[in-house]
Scaffold this active site. Structure first.
Site, PDB file in Angstrom:
ATOM      1  N   LYS A  23       0.014 -37.167  33.482  1.00 38.89           N
ATOM      2  CA  LYS A  23      -1.014 -36.160  33.162  1.00 38.89           C
ATOM      3  C   LYS A  23      -0.376 -34.893  32.600  1.00 38.89           C
ATOM      4  O   LYS A  23      -0.874 -34.324  31.630  1.00 38.89           O
ATOM      5  CB  LYS A  23      -1.796 -35.827  34.444  1.00 38.89           C
ATOM      6  CG  LYS A  23      -2.550 -34.517  34.408  1.00 38.89           C
ATOM      7  CD  LYS A  23      -3.357 -34.287  35.661  1.00 38.89           C
ATOM      8  CE  LYS A  23      -2.764 -33.363  36.693  1.00 38.89           C
ATOM      9  NZ  LYS A  23      -2.567 -31.968  36.293  1.00 38.89           N
ATOM     10  N   ASN A  24       0.731 -34.464  33.213  1.00 44.67           N
ATOM     11  CA  ASN A  24       1.298 -33.167  32.833  1.00 44.67           C
ATOM     12  C   ASN A  24       2.169 -33.218  31.579  1.00 44.67           C
ATOM     13  O   ASN A  24       2.725 -32.215  31.176  1.00 44.67           O
ATOM     14  CB  ASN A  24       2.044 -32.547  34.027  1.00 44.67           C
ATOM     15  CG  ASN A  24       1.063 -32.138  35.115  1.00 44.67           C
ATOM     16  OD1 ASN A  24      -0.141 -32.078  34.861  1.00 44.67           O
ATOM     17  ND2 ASN A  24       1.557 -31.870  36.304  1.00 44.67           N
ATOM     18  N   ARG A  96      -6.067 -25.591  33.279  1.00 49.77           N
ATOM     19  CA  ARG A  96      -5.136 -24.534  32.875  1.00 49.77           C
ATOM     20  C   ARG A  96      -4.571 -24.795  31.478  1.00 49.77           C
ATOM     21  O   ARG A  96      -3.887 -23.959  30.910  1.00 49.77           O
ATOM     22  CB  ARG A  96      -3.979 -24.437  33.872  1.00 49.77           C
ATOM     23  CG  ARG A  96      -4.451 -23.998  35.239  1.00 49.77           C
ATOM     24  CD  ARG A  96      -3.304 -23.705  36.145  1.00 49.77           C
ATOM     25  NE  ARG A  96      -2.458 -22.634  35.676  1.00 49.77           N
ATOM     26  CZ  ARG A  96      -2.764 -21.350  35.722  1.00 49.77           C
ATOM     27  NH1 ARG A  96      -3.920 -20.959  36.202  1.00 49.77           N
ATOM     28  NH2 ARG A  96      -1.913 -20.439  35.280  1.00 49.77           N
ATOM     29  N   CYS A 120      -6.037 -26.043  39.902  1.00 47.71           N
ATOM     30  CA  CYS A 120      -6.099 -26.077  41.364  1.00 47.71           C
ATOM     31  C   CYS A 120      -5.837 -24.700  41.954  1.00 47.71           C
ATOM     32  O   CYS A 120      -4.982 -23.967  41.483  1.00 47.71           O
ATOM     33  CB  CYS A 120      -5.081 -27.075  41.900  1.00 47.71           C
ATOM     34  SG  CYS A 120      -5.510 -28.761  41.483  1.00 47.71           S
ATOM     35  N   ASP A 313       4.582 -30.859  43.818  1.00 48.59           N
ATOM     36  CA  ASP A 313       3.452 -31.809  43.859  1.00 48.59           C
ATOM     37  C   ASP A 313       3.735 -33.017  44.755  1.00 48.59           C
ATOM     38  O   ASP A 313       2.831 -33.780  45.067  1.00 48.59           O
ATOM     39  CB  ASP A 313       3.125 -32.283  42.442  1.00 48.59           C
ATOM     40  CG  ASP A 313       2.778 -31.130  41.546  1.00 48.59           C
ATOM     41  OD1 ASP A 313       1.608 -30.765  41.478  1.00 48.59           O
ATOM     42  OD2 ASP A 313       3.704 -30.556  40.939  1.00 48.59           O
ATOM     43  N   VAL A 335       7.577 -22.921  45.371  1.00 50.35           N
ATOM     44  CA  VAL A 335       7.014 -22.833  44.014  1.00 50.35           C
ATOM     45  C   VAL A 335       5.646 -22.134  44.021  1.00 50.35           C
ATOM     46  O   VAL A 335       5.390 -21.240  43.218  1.00 50.35           O
ATOM     47  CB  VAL A 335       6.928 -24.226  43.358  1.00 50.35           C
ATOM     48  CG1 VAL A 335       6.349 -24.127  41.946  1.00 50.35           C
ATOM     49  CG2 VAL A 335       8.305 -24.880  43.312  1.00 50.35           C
TER      50      VAL A 335
HETATM   51  C1  EPZ Z   1       2.591 -27.179  36.194  1.00 51.49           C
HETATM   52  O1  EPZ Z   1       1.778 -26.043  36.495  1.00 51.49           O
HETATM   53  C2  EPZ Z   1       1.809 -28.384  36.637  1.00 51.49           C
HETATM   54  N1  EPZ Z   1       0.530 -28.393  35.945  1.00 51.49           N
HETATM   55  C3  EPZ Z   1       1.591 -28.345  38.148  1.00 51.49           C
HETATM   56  O2  EPZ Z   1       0.936 -29.538  38.537  1.00 51.49           O
HETATM   57  C4  EPZ Z   1       2.956 -28.295  38.829  1.00 51.49           C
HETATM   58  O3  EPZ Z   1       2.752 -28.144  40.216  1.00 51.49           O
HETATM   59  C5  EPZ Z   1       3.744 -27.099  38.301  1.00 51.49           C
HETATM   60  O4  EPZ Z   1       3.843 -27.151  36.862  1.00 51.49           O
HETATM   61  C6  EPZ Z   1       5.155 -27.053  38.870  1.00 51.49           C
HETATM   62  O5  EPZ Z   1       5.857 -28.238  38.560  1.00 51.49           O
HETATM   63  C7  EPZ Z   1       0.459 -28.855  34.706  1.00 51.49           C
HETATM   64  O6  EPZ Z   1       1.447 -29.273  34.108  1.00 51.49           O
HETATM   65  C8  EPZ Z   1      -0.886 -28.858  34.075  1.00 51.49           C
HETATM   66  P1  EPZ Z   1       4.360 -23.081  36.684  1.00 51.49           P
HETATM   67  P2  EPZ Z   1       2.103 -24.632  35.865  1.00 51.49           P
HETATM   68  O7  EPZ Z   1       4.028 -22.192  35.556  1.00 51.49           O
HETATM   69  O8  EPZ Z   1       2.708 -24.820  34.537  1.00 51.49           O
HETATM   70  C9  EPZ Z   1       4.333 -18.708  38.703  1.00 51.49           C
HETATM   71  C10 EPZ Z   1      -0.867 -30.821  39.382  1.00 51.49           C
HETATM   72  O9  EPZ Z   1      -1.424 -31.041  40.494  1.00 51.49           O
HETATM   73  N2  EPZ Z   1       3.936 -18.166  37.380  1.00 51.49           N
HETATM   74  O10 EPZ Z   1       5.669 -23.803  36.682  1.00 51.49           O
HETATM   75  O11 EPZ Z   1       0.870 -23.815  35.978  1.00 51.49           O
HETATM   76  C11 EPZ Z   1       3.201 -19.556  39.325  1.00 51.49           C
HETATM   77  O12 EPZ Z   1       2.253 -18.720  39.943  1.00 51.49           O
HETATM   78  C12 EPZ Z   1      -0.430 -29.421  39.000  1.00 51.49           C
HETATM   79  O13 EPZ Z   1      -0.698 -31.711  38.534  1.00 51.49           O
HETATM   80  C13 EPZ Z   1       3.805 -16.804  37.228  1.00 51.49           C
HETATM   81  O14 EPZ Z   1       4.037 -16.016  38.176  1.00 51.49           O
HETATM   82  O15 EPZ Z   1       3.206 -24.126  36.906  1.00 51.49           O
HETATM   83  C14 EPZ Z   1       3.969 -20.438  40.273  1.00 51.49           C
HETATM   84  O16 EPZ Z   1       4.224 -19.735  41.472  1.00 51.49           O
HETATM   85  C15 EPZ Z   1      -0.675 -28.425  40.106  1.00 51.49           C
HETATM   86  N3  EPZ Z   1       3.406 -16.302  35.997  1.00 51.49           N
HETATM   87  C16 EPZ Z   1       5.294 -20.677  39.532  1.00 51.49           C
HETATM   88  O17 EPZ Z   1       5.383 -19.644  38.539  1.00 51.49           O
HETATM   89  C17 EPZ Z   1       3.153 -17.120  34.937  1.00 51.49           C
HETATM   90  O18 EPZ Z   1       2.792 -16.616  33.859  1.00 51.49           O
HETATM   91  C18 EPZ Z   1       5.400 -22.018  38.850  1.00 51.49           C
HETATM   92  O19 EPZ Z   1       4.272 -22.238  38.018  1.00 51.49           O
HETATM   93  C19 EPZ Z   1       3.299 -18.525  35.105  1.00 51.49           C
HETATM   94  C20 EPZ Z   1       3.686 -19.022  36.339  1.00 51.49           C
END
Ligand code: EPZ
Length: 440
Positions: A23-24, A96, A120, A313, A335
């Site tokens: 999916k991702n 997202r 989520c 995840d 995370v």
């Molecule tokens: C991706 O989310 C995945 N989603 C998530 O899977 C996955 O848990 C996550 O990466 C980590 O591997 C998709 O790919 C659609 P991040 P993403 O930006 O990209 C902070 C699932 O169930 N952050 O790596 O949104 C954030 O708050 C989902 O399939 C900021 O502070 O994750 C988090 O604490 C859930 N500012 C951390 O970074 C920003 O601008 C990591 O988030 C961006 C992120």
């Protein structure tokens, strides 16, 4: 259709299922098709709601999307056009992924409108890294009540940018913007998850020049034109781990066709440490068989982390399996700040789980001083019993499923359609594995 499922627990899951493309990755590869000047083809696309949402957004921007057989999607971006804001807003709050349309739309149309995001509720999930990166490329944003409007009056130019944290989404944002920006971009502290490497493969097929260096540095040489791609995505390693944990928690034996060892190595180490057994099949019909070999499960101390660490995840399904281990397990989530909300339901089912604000692990994380319940101590083994459950988010929700399948008695799960966001045909798969459940 009714959004309520009655699950009768206490039966080991046995049998074989197949996972499709991740999916991702799939959703991001779909966005990448907007950057091309010719047709792209993606195989093995799962029929899940996130894919429908991205498809809807692409179609609103004039991309013609058609379906082949067995999960093939074909994208024709020859008539990309500005979409109607009201129509786009129908998708507000559903995913997202829309934030990743920024770079491609700025390149194609000189303007991007992004409806309010969904996804989520597992933490604050800000988009500040995305916006600072886009500004560095030359984009200007305006936030209005409907969403986010972006323009790039002077065009998009390569830049040097360091992420405050190796965010998956922000790294993808930079990739999807830099590939057609003028000049060279150097991204430091980039995420290097397998889904990102696979997205880089997609972009390279389209004509991009991207190199991944040591220490989380990615260098992108912008090119003026990109073509289409033909790609078969990496398998969904999040789904694989979910079914593996379901096999372990229910004392079952599940073969997951399509699973690949190389994507799962960190998970497989933990699965083995806990006492689970697995066998990798490298034949053309490859997969991994996961089973509970009998005897007590062992406790572990875990920390989630960015790749190559233990994926956040994977944490939620693993916690359910750990309720069946003998003694105390510790899980430190580094995370997302609020990814233990789903444990309330497990406690209601009979699990003993205590949440802490402190970092219970070797790595002091960003949440340690900030009053978030982001560490868990799980004491087992606990006899779980069926109850009334509300699906909170995708992975937490699937974990509730696993708990309901492992529990004695029946559970009523409300809001199960949320699982369709990320798990293809999960009811058919449960059926194939001998689970007892019915829609009511
Ligand atoms: C991706 O989310 C995945 N989603 C998530 O899977 C996955 O848990 C996550 O990466 C980590 O591997 C998709 O790919 C659609 P991040 P993403 O930006 O990209 C902070 C699932 O169930 N952050 O790596 O949104 C954030 O708050 C989902 O399939 C900021 O502070 O994750 C988090 O604490 C859930 N500012 C951390 O970074 C920003 O601008 C990591 O988030 C961006 C992120």
């Amino acid at each position: 259709m009714n959004d309520l499922l009655m699950v009768h627990g206490g039966m080991p899951l046995h049998g074989e299922i197949r996972v499709r493309g991740a999916k991702n990755l799939v959703s991001k590869a779909m966005v990448a098709s907007l950057l091309g000047e010719s047709v792209s083809r993606l195989y093995d696309v799962p029929a899940i709601r996130d894919v429908e949402v991205v498809r809807g957004l692409l179609e609103l921007h004039g991309v013609r999307v058609s379906e082949g057989t067995d999960g093939e999607l074909v994208f024709d971006p020859s008539n990309v056009e500005r979409a109607n804001v009201d129509e786009l807003n129908v998708h507000a709050g559903s995913s997202r992924i829309p934030i990743l349309f920024c770079g491609p739309l700025l390149h194609r149309l000189g303007h991007a409108f992004i409806p309010d995001l969904g996804g989520c509720r597992i933490g604050d999930r800000p988009i500040d890294f995305h916006l600072s990166a886009l500004r560095e490329f030359g984009a200007i944003e305006e936030k209005t009540p409907e969403g986010l409007h972006l323009t790039a009056p002077g065009g998009l130019h390569g830049t040097k940018f360091e992420l405050p944290y190796p965010s998956v989404g922000a790294t993808e944002q930079v990739l999807l913007t830099a590939v057609r920006a003028e000049g060279v971009t150097e991204l430091r502290n980039a995420a290097v998850e397998p889904e990102i490497i696979d997205l880089i493969c997609v972009l390279q097929k389209m004509g991009a020049i991207i190199s991944v260096h040591t220490d989380r540095v990615i260098r992108i040489e912008g090119v003026p034109h990109l073509g289409g791609y033909t790609h078969r995505p990496l398998p969904d390693r999040l789904e694989v781990a979910s079914w593996a944990c379901a096999a372990l928690a229910t004392h079952g034996d599940v073969s997951v066709r399509g699973a690949r060892q190389v994507d799962m190595m960190t998970f497989l180490n933990v699965f083995r440490s806990v006492g689970g057994a697995f066998e990798v099949d490298d034949s053309p019909n490859a997969g991994i068989r996961f089973w509970h070999p009998g005897g007590e499960l062992s406790t572990v101390a875990l920390e989630t982390d960015v790749h190559p660490g233990l994926m956040t995840d994977w944490q939620q399904p693993l916690v359910v399996a750990l309720t069946q281990a003998q003694g105390l397990s510790i899980v430190h989530e580094t995370v997302y700040e609020q990814r233990f909300g789903f444990t309330d339901a497990l406690v209601k089912m009979g699990a003993t789980i205590q949440l802490y604000r402190e970092c219970l692990g070797a790595t002091p994380c960003r949440f340690g001083q900030r009053n978030f319940l982001h560490s868990a101590v799980i004491s087992g083994p606990s006899k779980l019993h069926g109850t009334e459950l509300e699906i909170p988010d995708l992975r937490g929700g699937f974990s509730h499923f696993i708990a309901a399948l492992a529990a004695e008695g029946s559970s009523r799960l409300h809001g199960v359609d949320l699982i369709n966001r990320g798990y293809e045909d999960f009811e058919a798969k449960l059926d194939a594995l001998g689970a007892r459940f019915e829609r009511i």
